[in-house]
Scaffold this motif. Structure first.
Motif, PDB file in Angstrom:
ATOM      1  N   GLU A 180       9.431   0.014   0.100  1.00 58.38           N
ATOM      2  CA  GLU A 180       9.271   0.125   1.549  1.00 58.38           C
ATOM      3  C   GLU A 180       7.834  -0.021   2.011  1.00 58.38           C
ATOM      4  N   ASP A 181       6.919   0.690   1.311  1.00 57.26           N
ATOM      5  CA  ASP A 181       5.562   0.717   1.836  1.00 57.26           C
ATOM      6  C   ASP A 181       4.640  -0.319   1.197  1.00 57.26           C
ATOM      7  N   ALA A 182       5.216  -1.299   0.528  1.00 59.47           N
ATOM      8  CA  ALA A 182       4.353  -2.307  -0.114  1.00 59.47           C
ATOM      9  C   ALA A 182       3.511  -3.096   0.878  1.00 59.47           C
ATOM     10  N   PRO A 183       4.062  -3.503   2.040  1.00 59.38           N
ATOM     11  CA  PRO A 183       3.206  -4.296   2.933  1.00 59.38           C
ATOM     12  C   PRO A 183       2.085  -3.517   3.597  1.00 59.38           C
ATOM     13  N   SER A 184       2.117  -2.165   3.510  1.00 61.65           N
ATOM     14  CA  SER A 184       1.068  -1.464   4.258  1.00 61.65           C
ATOM     15  C   SER A 184      -0.032  -0.897   3.369  1.00 61.65           C
ATOM     16  N   ILE A 185      -0.158  -1.440   2.167  1.00 62.04           N
ATOM     17  CA  ILE A 185      -1.246  -0.969   1.294  1.00 62.04           C
ATOM     18  C   ILE A 185      -2.551  -1.532   1.811  1.00 62.04           C
ATOM     19  N   GLU A 186      -3.563  -0.669   1.956  1.00 63.02           N
ATOM     20  CA  GLU A 186      -4.844  -1.222   2.373  1.00 63.02           C
ATOM     21  C   GLU A 186      -5.916  -0.897   1.336  1.00 63.02           C
ATOM     22  N   LEU A 187      -7.083  -1.481   1.540  1.00 64.76           N
ATOM     23  CA  LEU A 187      -8.086  -1.577   0.483  1.00 64.76           C
ATOM     24  C   LEU A 187      -8.491  -0.266  -0.159  1.00 64.76           C
ATOM     25  N   THR A 188      -8.907   0.718   0.620  1.00 63.43           N
ATOM     26  CA  THR A 188      -9.412   1.959   0.007  1.00 63.43           C
ATOM     27  C   THR A 188      -8.294   2.650  -0.764  1.00 63.43           C
ATOM     28  N   GLN A 189      -7.095   2.588  -0.185  1.00 60.59           N
ATOM     29  CA  GLN A 189      -5.958   3.196  -0.862  1.00 60.59           C
ATOM     30  C   GLN A 189      -5.725   2.517  -2.203  1.00 60.59           C
ATOM     31  N   PHE A 190      -5.785   1.188  -2.195  1.00 58.81           N
ATOM     32  CA  PHE A 190      -5.573   0.418  -3.404  1.00 58.81           C
ATOM     33  C   PHE A 190      -6.600   0.786  -4.462  1.00 58.81           C
ATOM     34  N   LYS A 191      -7.870   0.826  -4.044  1.00 56.43           N
ATOM     35  CA  LYS A 191      -8.946   1.099  -4.994  1.00 56.43           C
ATOM     36  C   LYS A 191      -8.748   2.450  -5.663  1.00 56.43           C
ATOM     37  N   GLN A 225       3.634 -12.306 -11.188  1.00 58.94           N
ATOM     38  CA  GLN A 225       4.282 -12.060  -9.915  1.00 58.94           C
ATOM     39  C   GLN A 225       4.905 -10.672  -9.901  1.00 58.94           C
ATOM     40  N   LEU A 226       4.681  -9.965  -8.797  1.00 65.29           N
ATOM     41  CA  LEU A 226       5.261  -8.634  -8.644  1.00 65.29           C
ATOM     42  C   LEU A 226       6.629  -8.778  -7.984  1.00 65.29           C
ATOM     43  N   LEU A 227       7.594  -7.981  -8.450  1.00 69.62           N
ATOM     44  CA  LEU A 227       8.953  -8.115  -7.923  1.00 69.62           C
ATOM     45  C   LEU A 227       9.436  -6.797  -7.334  1.00 69.62           C
ATOM     46  N   ASP A 228      10.462  -6.897  -6.515  1.00 69.67           N
ATOM     47  CA  ASP A 228      11.097  -5.715  -5.904  1.00 69.67           C
ATOM     48  C   ASP A 228      10.130  -4.887  -5.095  1.00 69.67           C
ATOM     49  N   ALA A 229       9.749  -5.408  -3.951  1.00 75.18           N
ATOM     50  CA  ALA A 229       8.826  -4.636  -3.119  1.00 75.18           C
ATOM     51  C   ALA A 229       9.513  -3.386  -2.593  1.00 75.18           C
ATOM     52  N   THR A 262       0.242  -9.569  -0.918  1.00 78.44           N
ATOM     53  CA  THR A 262       0.987 -10.681  -1.517  1.00 78.44           C
ATOM     54  C   THR A 262       1.469 -10.196  -2.874  1.00 78.44           C
ATOM     55  N   PRO A 263       2.552 -10.778  -3.394  1.00 79.35           N
ATOM     56  CA  PRO A 263       3.034 -10.294  -4.689  1.00 79.35           C
ATOM     57  C   PRO A 263       2.429 -11.007  -5.889  1.00 79.35           C
ATOM     58  N   TYR A 264       1.178 -11.457  -5.803  1.00 81.83           N
ATOM     59  CA  TYR A 264       0.621 -12.222  -6.927  1.00 81.83           C
ATOM     60  C   TYR A 264      -0.649 -11.605  -7.462  1.00 81.83           C
ATOM     61  N   VAL A 265      -0.803 -11.672  -8.787  1.00 84.10           N
ATOM     62  CA  VAL A 265      -2.023 -11.201  -9.435  1.00 84.10           C
ATOM     63  C   VAL A 265      -2.448 -12.267 -10.432  1.00 84.10           C
ATOM     64  N   PHE A 266      -3.748 -12.571 -10.490  1.00 82.18           N
ATOM     65  CA  PHE A 266      -4.250 -13.572 -11.434  1.00 82.18           C
ATOM     66  C   PHE A 266      -5.155 -12.865 -12.419  1.00 82.18           C
ATOM     67  N   LEU A 293       2.420   0.338 -10.121  1.00 80.02           N
ATOM     68  CA  LEU A 293       2.400   1.616  -9.415  1.00 80.02           C
ATOM     69  C   LEU A 293       1.520   1.550  -8.175  1.00 80.02           C
ATOM     70  N   THR A 294       0.376   0.884  -8.295  1.00 84.27           N
ATOM     71  CA  THR A 294      -0.541   0.860  -7.161  1.00 84.27           C
ATOM     72  C   THR A 294      -0.002   0.025  -6.011  1.00 84.27           C
ATOM     73  N   THR A 295       0.607  -1.110  -6.325  1.00 84.35           N
ATOM     74  CA  THR A 295       1.041  -1.991  -5.240  1.00 84.35           C
ATOM     75  C   THR A 295       2.436  -1.665  -4.741  1.00 84.35           C
ATOM     76  N   ARG A 296       3.077  -0.662  -5.288  1.00 90.46           N
ATOM     77  CA  ARG A 296       4.397  -0.211  -4.835  1.00 90.46           C
ATOM     78  C   ARG A 296       5.465  -1.284  -4.990  1.00 90.46           C
ATOM     79  N   TYR A 297       5.454  -1.948  -6.122  1.00 87.77           N
ATOM     80  CA  TYR A 297       6.527  -2.879  -6.417  1.00 87.77           C
ATOM     81  C   TYR A 297       7.350  -2.302  -7.559  1.00 87.77           C
ATOM     82  N   GLY A 298       8.483  -2.977  -7.880  1.00 83.45           N
ATOM     83  CA  GLY A 298       9.344  -2.457  -8.936  1.00 83.45           C
ATOM     84  C   GLY A 298       8.931  -2.910 -10.316  1.00 83.45           C
ATOM     85  N   SER A 299       8.531  -4.165 -10.441  1.00 85.23           N
ATOM     86  CA  SER A 299       8.191  -4.673 -11.774  1.00 85.23           C
ATOM     87  C   SER A 299       7.268  -5.878 -11.621  1.00 85.23           C
TER      88      SER A 299
END
Lengths: 281, 334
Positions: B93-104, B87-91, B157-161, B179-185
């Motif tokens: 500001e811009d965590a909800p607006s990450i989109e696919l190409t940016q993520f990749k 689980q990713l914690l501490d979102a 979402t704040p989850y990774v499997f 770093l990629t998903t813009r969360y704290g930890s």
């Protein structure tokens, strides 16, 4: 023999008299019970009428001063309790009315908390109901909820200051949820109604939508339309981008108008207009 | 096609169970339909593998094609491996607006910055999930394609499997993801299992939860065992209460197919009949494990039929409320 008869009659008379006394006692007891019940009912009736009067007073003025209450009650000690009861019924009716107009419904749960249900709807269609179980014990905190994980609930809790102004927090949450559900419903309608438009990309929160149109003409050209919904509390896009291999197409004044249309109308309805105009197939 | 590639392909084919082989190969773009018809699926597996290898050699198969095949196999059959949830914690500001190409782009950039000898492959599946395959290497070896790590992330979402992650590479992957998903930890969500869909549904609450409502519709027990109608009438209030509590704790309808729950006990032994163990200061270490084909369904039935006492103990309801299946129970609590 006469003595015997006299004795016999005396005994009989005794018996009858005893039965009569017994019956009298019984009737007296019933009488007492009924009197008590009548007094009880009278008191209840009195309380109810005064409650109703208080309630009409509350509805009118919304803040009756003690004197008015005392006047109505003729100085009864129960005025405070009755006032509270009247307020309670007023609050319950207000909540019920709020629920009927599609706002949130609040229920008391067994464990000293409340359960808030937020109903969502788009274009007159009722969609999901989201629930939050809030614990009110020492600090207000959410114990259980079924809000999807891509809605930033924790950020809203921190920013909205749920402890002091829960109404504002619930209003923001309701806005977010309704907007999300609205965008998702628009995407669903686009997929269902417009078969010629292909959905290239969408995401869980429905904040990005990439559609591919076919532009009619001598040779059918493809145009890629990107809709960005950066304001998550709105159902309309904040930015519309149209790209095509045919660069002249993208910058034509007709498409500029279409872009404006997509910014102002929900996408499924805008596509209907575009099809009628002939901009897309 | 050199020896190591041949070996990788051989190992991969051997790993895929025979029944799934045909479907997996038909989805592989590298093999055409005609070639597939040429292959004889009734042969014993070793012969079949030989045939396939020679076919691939003739077509100039590269590592890229082999990794593609593996990815197809894992995406279609995720239940063959063991998944762990993070689980990713501490979102930010811009965590909800990450989109696919940016993520990749960002994920590839961040991970290669940490360890330049990695081979990354990212693919987006139809159900909004992003699948990442990482083959790790180091300064002396090329990326090891025999032991790749797979990570599945649903954007916003704040989850990774994750599966197949070694202790050595864990901090690298965690850093890149954070770093990629813009969360704290990132932290371990204490949830693991073979059924990826089940653990995903449990964490993301995609099953039907039950909340107290104003006009409760009486919940129906799915498999109603017919008993004496008189007993039913007498017990109806109790049964309904139990069913409501069971459904509130575990959910209604089809539940995620969780298979295991592990409780590690570190509590003091408290049975007066056993003096030696009761007196010791050390906590009594024990492990209680619940296994079932559908654990949540069994627990819900246990509560609604009265076998487990109501109100539902938080030890059991934490499985759904907190979305975990590994607990450490101390004297202070879970």
């Amino acid at each position: 023999m006469l003595e015997m008869k006299a004795n016999h009659l005396a005994v009989k008379q005794q018996e009858v008299w005893q039965v009569k006394v017994g019956r009298e006692e019984q009737l007296n007891a019933t009488l007492q019970a009924l009197i008590i019940k009548r007094d009880q009912l009278k008191a209840e009736l009195k309380a109810n009428t005064s409650l109703q009067n208080l309630r009409t007073l509350l509805d009118k003025t919304n803040a009756p001063c003690e004197r008015d209450v005392e006047d109505m009650e003729n100085g009864s000690e129960n005025s405070q309790t009755l006032l509270l009861m009247a307020r309670h019924t007023q609050l319950k009716d207000l909540l019920h009315a709020h629920h009927l107009i599609g706002g949130y419904n609040v229920l008391l749960t067994k464990g000293k908390g409340v359960c808030v249900s937020i109903a969502t709807a788009y274009e007159g269609l009722y969609l999901e109901t989201y629930n939050l179980e809030i614990n009110l014990q020492c600090k207000i905190r959410i114990s259980r909820h079924n809000i999807p994980p891509f809605i930033p609930l924790e950020t809203m809790v921190k920013q909205g200051n749920m402890q002091t102004d829960i109404r504002a927090f619930l209003d923001t949450l309701s806005q977010y949820l309704n907007a999300y559900v609205g965008r998702r419903q628009q995407l669903h309608l686009v997929k269902e109604i417009h078969n010629s438009v292909q959905v290239m990309e969408s995401n869980a929160l429905c904040t990005i939508l990439v559609l591919m149109f076919t532009v009619p003409g001598e040779k059918a050209r493809a145009a890629l339309c990107t809709l960005e919904y950066n304001d998550h509390t709105q159902c309309l896009p904040t930015r519309v981008l149209i790209e095509s291999e045919d660069t002249a197409l993208a910058s034509s004044p007709q498409w500029k108008k279409d872009q404006a249309l997509l910014l102002e109308t929900p996408v499924h309805r805008a596509l209907v207009t575009l099809k009628k105009k002939g901009s897309i197939a | 096609m050199d020896q190591s590639m041949k070996r990788t392909l051989q190992r991969l084919i051997r790993r895929i169970p025979f029944q799934l082989l045909k479907t997996t190969l038909s989805k592989w773009a590298h093999i055409l339909e005609e070639d597939l018809l040429l292959l004889d699926f009734t042969q014993p597996k070793c012969l079949f593998t030989e045939n396939l290898l020679s076919l691939c050699e003739g077509k100039g198969t590269t590592v890229k094609h082999i990794t593609e095949l593996e990815m197809i196999y894992i995406i279609e059959n995720p239940n063959q491996v063991m998944w762990r949830a993070f689980q990713l914690l501490d979102a930010r500001e811009d965590a909800p607006s990450i989109e696919l190409t940016q993520f990749k782009e960002q994920f590839k950039a961040h991970l290669t910055e940490l360890n330049s000898h990695v081979s990354i492959k990212i693919k987006k599946h139809t159900d909004e999930a992003v699948w990442i395959r990482i083959a790790w290497g180091d300064n002396f070896t090329k990326p090891n394609h025999l032991k790749p790590t797979y990570a599945v992330h649903h954007l916003q979402t704040p989850y990774v499997f994750v599966t197949g992650l070694t202790v050595k590479h864990k901090p690298l992957l965690n850093q890149a993801l954070v770093l990629t998903t813009r969360y704290g930890s990132i932290k371990d969500a204490s949830l693991s299992g073979r059924n990826l869909v089940a653990i995903r549904d449990l964490l993301m609450r995609q099953y039907q939860q039950v909340f107290p409502t104003k006009h409760p519709k009486p919940l129906q027990e799915k498999n109603h065992v017919p008993t004496n109608p008189n007993i039913e009438k007498e017990q109806i209030e109790n049964t309904e209460n139990r069913l409501q509590m069971a459904c509130e704790a575990f959910g209604d309808g089809t539940l995620p197919q969780l298979q295991k729950a592990v409780y590690q006990l570190e509590t003091k032994f408290r049975d007066n009949s056993n003096r030696t163990l009761t007196g010791s200061d050390e906590p009594f270490r024990g492990v209680v494990e619940f296994t079932s084909t559908n654990l949540l369904e069994s627990l819900r039935h246990a509560v609604s039929s009265g076998i487990a006492s109501t109100p539902v103990t938080p030890l059991l309801s934490s499985i759904t409320q907190k979305g975990r299946n590994y607990f450490v129970v101390t004297d202070k609590g879970v």
